[in-house]
Design a protein around this motif. Sequence first.
Motif, mmCIF file in Angstrom:
data_model
loop_
_atom_site.group_PDB
_atom_site.id
_atom_site.type_symbol
_atom_site.label_atom_id
_atom_site.label_comp_id
_atom_site.label_asym_id
_atom_site.label_seq_id
_atom_site.Cartn_x
_atom_site.Cartn_y
_atom_site.Cartn_z
ATOM 1 N N PHE C 13 18.979 32.660 -44.986
ATOM 2 C CA PHE C 13 19.349 33.214 -43.685
ATOM 3 C C PHE C 13 18.479 34.443 -43.405
ATOM 4 N N LEU C 14 18.465 34.866 -42.151
ATOM 5 C CA LEU C 14 17.686 36.036 -41.778
ATOM 6 C C LEU C 14 18.473 37.305 -42.093
ATOM 7 N N TYR C 15 17.784 38.308 -42.632
ATOM 8 C CA TYR C 15 18.413 39.601 -42.877
ATOM 9 C C TYR C 15 17.587 40.712 -42.239
ATOM 10 N N GLY C 16 18.250 41.615 -41.560
ATOM 11 C CA GLY C 16 17.579 42.789 -41.013
ATOM 12 C C GLY C 16 18.551 43.949 -40.971
ATOM 13 N N ARG C 41 11.351 41.434 -47.518
ATOM 14 C CA ARG C 41 9.948 41.097 -47.224
ATOM 15 C C ARG C 41 9.173 42.243 -46.601
ATOM 16 N N MET C 42 9.795 42.971 -45.643
ATOM 17 C CA MET C 42 9.040 43.959 -44.881
ATOM 18 C C MET C 42 9.848 45.230 -44.661
ATOM 19 N N LEU C 85 6.972 44.116 -48.706
ATOM 20 C CA LEU C 85 7.724 44.392 -49.939
ATOM 21 C C LEU C 85 7.609 43.234 -50.929
ATOM 22 N N GLY C 87 8.941 40.320 -51.403
ATOM 23 C CA GLY C 87 10.045 39.579 -51.985
ATOM 24 C C GLY C 87 10.816 40.371 -53.015
ATOM 25 N N PHE C 88 11.008 41.641 -52.755
ATOM 26 C CA PHE C 88 11.787 42.514 -53.650
ATOM 27 C C PHE C 88 13.222 41.970 -53.683
ATOM 28 N N SER C 108 13.603 44.093 -43.483
ATOM 29 C CA SER C 108 13.891 42.702 -43.134
ATOM 30 C C SER C 108 13.537 41.784 -44.296
ATOM 31 N N GLY C 109 14.096 40.598 -44.259
ATOM 32 C CA GLY C 109 13.838 39.639 -45.325
ATOM 33 C C GLY C 109 14.791 38.474 -45.263
ATOM 34 N N GLN C 110 14.978 37.826 -46.390
ATOM 35 C CA GLN C 110 15.860 36.671 -46.468
ATOM 36 C C GLN C 110 17.155 37.017 -47.192
ATOM 37 N N HIS C 111 18.227 36.517 -46.650
ATOM 38 C CA HIS C 111 19.522 36.605 -47.322
ATOM 39 C C HIS C 111 19.759 35.222 -47.935
#
Lengths: 129, 129, 129, 129, 129
Positions: C13-16, C41-42, C85, C87-88, C108-111
């Motif tokens: 899912f999207l994470y921000g 990711r960012m 980042l 994929g931290f 932002s990144g993936q959940h």
Amino acid sequence: MNGLDEQMAPQTFLYGCLLEAGKEVIFNPEDDDLEHQLDLRMACVDLNTKDELHTVEVEGQDTEGQKVKAVLVSLKPSTLPSVCLGGFTITSPAIFRLKSGSGPIHLSGQHLVMMEADQSFDEEEDEEE
Amino acid sequence: MNGLDEQMAPQTFLYGCLLEAGKEVIFNPEDDDLEHQLDLRMACVDLNTKDELHTVEVEGQDTEGQKVKAVLVSLKPSTLPSVCLGGFTITSPAIFRLKSGSGPIHLSGQHLVMMEADQSFDEEEDEEE
Amino acid sequence: MNGLDEQMAPQTFLYGCLLEAGKEVIFNPEDDDLEHQLDLRMACVDLNTKDELHTVEVEGQDTEGQKVKAVLVSLKPSTLPSVCLGGFTITSPAIFRLKSGSGPIHLSGQHLVMMEADQSFDEEEDEEE
Amino acid sequence: MNGLDEQMAPQTFLYGCLLEAGKEVIFNPEDDDLEHQLDLRMACVDLNTKDELHTVEVEGQDTEGQKVKAVLVSLKPSTLPSVCLGGFTITSPAIFRLKSGSGPIHLSGQHLVMMEADQSFDEEEDEEE
Amino acid sequence: MNGLDEQMAPQTFLYGCLLEAGKEVIFNPEDDDLEHQLDLRMACVDLNTKDELHTVEVEGQDTEGQKVKAVLVSLKPSTLPSVCLGGFTITSPAIFRLKSGSGPIHLSGQHLVMMEADQSFDEEEDEEE
């Protein structure tokens, strides 16, 4: 091709190319039995690169089998001389060119060679179009 | 769909889009049987991009199925013309737009197409909400 | 939970989130059966971010189960407006905050949501402490 | 240790450390049964870091079992306040220190804990030296 | 070699080298039974590096078994003192050198040692040339 494992890791070779204004670089290895792929790692300027913005374009295929262009990276010697492309996967056939800037710009990465793993999937895709 | 292996690797296509102020880019391939995903690799400015801060927003879904917005990247031609997104995974449906700046900004990466692997998991999730 | 494969890929899912001075962002989804993880990711600045050095701190757990703080990234609009980042991986529970700077800063990144795979390993760890 | 799968995913914890001139940071968890590894993700400056070039050195072991030093990253607050290390894998024992600059510099990433998978391989290596 | 699993993970060691003008660094471990590979993670300048553009070249083999040169990265202390190489895979034999600049430049990453997995594939490749 007997004795080869389907889950075999791809073989890794070095890939490098030089982009200059008005000169295309084509990635399209002719091969009957093996699948070729680029994992682009780095884009960078050269000592001779003019201090202007360089944008690198790649032309490949979208999911419909149509030509699609994407801009990979923008570099300028005095601002950002190198950028990591992070393993940008390019499947053949593909064409690299400078969209702006006179170059030269270096692209580098891995050239992967592997067995065609999903041949049945490919054929099915073609029928659905 | 007979004869397809569940662990089959996804097929990789080229993805590129151009973001400009006031123009949304939608990623929502219609497909009955296949799952679509973007692995975003790069964001970069163009030769014509105005020298101001550009922020790229993506709108997708969170774990509750609600709309969520995230800011992917901020770019400015004279400071940082390109950024590696490192394989930022975007699942459909998603919308990209500029949150600030007039553009154009390029996004590029891989468009992955694969069989829906975890269908039973999806259904169970929906029941739990 | 019958019929689910242990080696099932996680759902993405999207994470921000948005970090501002004096405001913590907590990542701690309550869930009985599923494991939650962030792949960041960012990190990037906003158009409204003051031109000063911003450092982002994350608080999580070390291998002893003790609280540990780590500085993820330092950003300054005029020097480095975005950082990948890469994929931290952040496991819950975790807290994000600005250690310096007034913000706002975007993460932002993936959940990722997945089945708890290594439950027996977890229990053994607890006994050894 | 019964009932544990050899292919079990490693457990992930948060890792962060602070490097200052004249102070070494040692990574050498004592553990009989588990293997420890760092996946370094980020290096960044602090608000208090002096504006000079900082280089971070890591000392570990090469394939011969000999001490080897490598320079991980160079940072300067006014030029490059953060760098993604992209998952630089550090196996224990290792020592981090500043080779130049007075610091502080932050390192962060994942501390992975896993079962020792290749014990038989290790023994064979030792015999060959 | 009895008792070793083909799917065994590679062993990871630290790798670092220093590049200076007119000095080549060769990566070519002699080993009968094991395969050696570098996953390059970082390139960075030193405190003593002159403020000029440095380009790092690697020489390896392409898919035809021919020598190929690629430019990995361009660095300048005052513009970009460090670059993440993102796991650029180098198979032996390879040679690193500075194409421009007097150095020193640091390269670092992981030196991986693994069993030769695709020996039968290698032999077949050789016959096809």
